[in-house]
Design a protein around this motif. Sequence first.
Motif, PDB file in Angstrom:
ATOM      1  N   GLN A  55       0.915  -1.254  -0.171  1.00 29.40           N
ATOM      2  CA  GLN A  55       0.012   0.037  -0.118  1.00 29.40           C
ATOM      3  C   GLN A  55       0.855   1.188   0.015  1.00 29.40           C
ATOM      4  O   GLN A  55       0.564   2.250  -0.771  1.00 29.40           O
ATOM      5  N   ALA A  56       2.038   1.321   0.806  1.00 28.49           N
ATOM      6  CA  ALA A  56       2.789   2.400   0.867  1.00 28.49           C
ATOM      7  C   ALA A  56       3.434   2.535  -0.615  1.00 28.49           C
ATOM      8  O   ALA A  56       3.772   3.797  -1.060  1.00 28.49           O
ATOM      9  N   ASP A  83       6.433   7.173   7.561  1.00 29.19           N
ATOM     10  CA  ASP A  83       5.597   6.542   8.630  1.00 29.19           C
ATOM     11  C   ASP A  83       5.752   4.986   8.771  1.00 29.19           C
ATOM     12  O   ASP A  83       5.004   4.469   9.762  1.00 29.19           O
ATOM     13  N   LEU A  84       5.979   4.163   7.447  1.00 28.28           N
ATOM     14  CA  LEU A  84       5.646   2.985   7.519  1.00 28.28           C
ATOM     15  C   LEU A  84       6.605   2.117   8.550  1.00 28.28           C
ATOM     16  O   LEU A  84       5.847   1.066   9.154  1.00 28.28           O
ATOM     17  N   ARG A  92       0.704   3.990  -2.915  1.00 28.83           N
ATOM     18  CA  ARG A  92       0.108   5.430  -2.390  1.00 28.83           C
ATOM     19  C   ARG A  92       1.417   6.628  -2.647  1.00 28.83           C
ATOM     20  O   ARG A  92       1.266   7.595  -2.901  1.00 28.83           O
ATOM     21  N   GLY A  93       2.713   6.050  -2.292  1.00 28.75           N
ATOM     22  CA  GLY A  93       3.706   6.951  -2.476  1.00 28.75           C
ATOM     23  C   GLY A  93       4.596   7.131  -3.904  1.00 28.75           C
ATOM     24  O   GLY A  93       5.341   7.791  -3.941  1.00 28.75           O
ATOM     25  N   GLN A 128       4.367   2.087  11.760  1.00 28.09           N
ATOM     26  CA  GLN A 128       3.108   1.386  11.511  1.00 28.09           C
ATOM     27  C   GLN A 128       3.433  -0.286  11.429  1.00 28.09           C
ATOM     28  O   GLN A 128       2.854  -0.984  12.189  1.00 28.09           O
ATOM     29  N   GLU A 167       5.627   8.264   2.450  1.00 24.62           N
ATOM     30  CA  GLU A 167       5.052   7.160   2.735  1.00 24.62           C
ATOM     31  C   GLU A 167       6.241   6.337   3.514  1.00 24.62           C
ATOM     32  O   GLU A 167       5.716   5.544   4.625  1.00 24.62           O
TER      33      GLU A 167
END
Length: 458
Positions: free
Chosen positions: A14-15, A331-332, A18-19, A335, A328
Motif C-alpha cells: 500500500q505504501a 511512517d511505514l 500510495r507514495g 506502522q 510514506e
Amino acid sequence: MIAVNDRLGRMVRQAQVRGRVPAISAALHRADRPLWTCAVGDTGNDTPLGPESVFRIGSVTKTFTSVLVMQCRDDGLLDLDDPIGRHLDLPAHGELTVRRLLSHTAGLQREPHGDVWDSLRAPGVDELLADLARVERVLPTGRRYHYSNLGMALLGELVGRLRGGTWAEVLAERVLVPLGLTATGPTPGGRAATGFLVDAYSDEAHPEPPTDFGAVAPAAQLWSTAPDMARWAAFLADPAALDPAGAVLAPATLDEMRWPLTTTDETLWAAGFGLGLILVPQPQRVLHVGHDGAMPGFLAAVYGRRGGDGTAGAMGCAVLGSSGTGVEVFDLPHQLLAAAAEHDPAEIEPWRPGRPAPEHLRGLLGRWWGEGFEYVFSWHDGALRARGADDPAGKPPAVFAPLPDRPDVFRTVAGREVGELLRLTRDDRGVVVRMHWATYRFTRCQETFDGYDFRTGS
C-alpha cells in the motif's frame, strides 16, 4: 504468523502504491522470530529487487557517527562538554561543544559554506574546515533544535582524528564489522537500486544524479540494505541483545543517547532528539528510536521499538525507498512495528518464584508514606523497588542499588528520583522506622511535614 506477515506485506505494498515509490525494501528484526523482509517494485536497472538490494540511507548515517563519538567518550578520548576546538584546529566555532553538536542545539548553520545542493559538489576536509570562518551561527547556542549536517561532519572528522584514521575506516572497524553489518558502507556496490524523482503530475520517474558527499560523509553518505538496517535499529533499541559483551557500546551509553535533550517541534512535541538519535513516543509508554534519511532519489526510515506489551526483544524495522518524494516511507516503520507488536506479540514469560529479600530488608517492605502520598516498597528480580500506590500499571518502578560501604543507604538507579539516595533509619531493635528518599521523609503512616500523625491525632 503467516497471517501477520501477509498483513505486514500488504502495508508495504500500500505504501509503495500510495507514495508512487519505484522500489521499497522493508525488513523487521526481532529476537524471537526469523527476519521478515518484503520488497516491492523494481530497482530501475538490471539488478533484481530483493532483500539484498542496496539503497542510500542518507541521514541514518548520523546514528553511526554518533555511536562512534560516544565510543570515544567511553574510552576517555573526549568529554561531551568539551569544545570541539580542543580536539580539532578550527578557524571558527571551536567553542561549540560535542554535546551541542550531537543534539543539534549548537546553532550552527545547516550545510557547509556554498550552495552544495546546487553544485552537488561537497567540499573535502581541508576546504570544509577552512570555510568554517565563513559559516554562520544562525541561532544562539542552546536556544533550540536546529538540524545541521555541517555539525555532524565536524564530529566525523573529530572521530577520525582521535582514532588515527578516516571516518570510514573507523566506522568499519569499530561498528560495521563487530555487528555483522556486511552490506553497509560508503559506496553502493553492485546491487544498488537507482534513485528517482517521480513527477508530481505524471507517472514519469527520472533518475537523480549520483552524489558523493566528501567531507560531509559522516552526515549522509552510507548505503545499506533493509536487513542490515533493521538489525541496526534493533541494536539502538536493545543493544544488550545484539552486543551482549558491549564491544560496540555499553547499554548504559545507549540509554544516555536515547534521553531526549530537545524537541524537534515546539508546538507538537511529537518527536524529540537525544544524542544523535530521533525519539518518537508512541501510545502506552512505547518509544521508537532511530533516524530518517533523505538523499537525491532516496528516502529511508530506521527505528527500533522499546517498551509496551507485545514488544519483542531486539525489535527493529527499516524501510528504504528509491524516491526522493515518497514520504510514506517515513511512517511505514512505525506502522509495521506497531502492527507486529499487536498482531504477533512477544510470548509472555511465566512468573516463577524467586529468592527472598535479604533478611535485613524484609521489615521495610510494604506501604510507606511520603509528601502525603502512599508508596509500596517491594523486592523483585533481586532488587529493592518502589512505586506510587496509584501509579498506572505501565509506569516503571524506582529501582535501588545498595552502596557497598553503607548497608542502609541505597542509590536510585532507575525510575523516579534516579541518582538520589535512599537512607534507612532503624530503632534500637533494628527495625526500619523511617526512610529519607532524595531527603524527603517516608513514614509508615501519613504525616504532615511537621510530623502530625492522622492515626493518633498528635
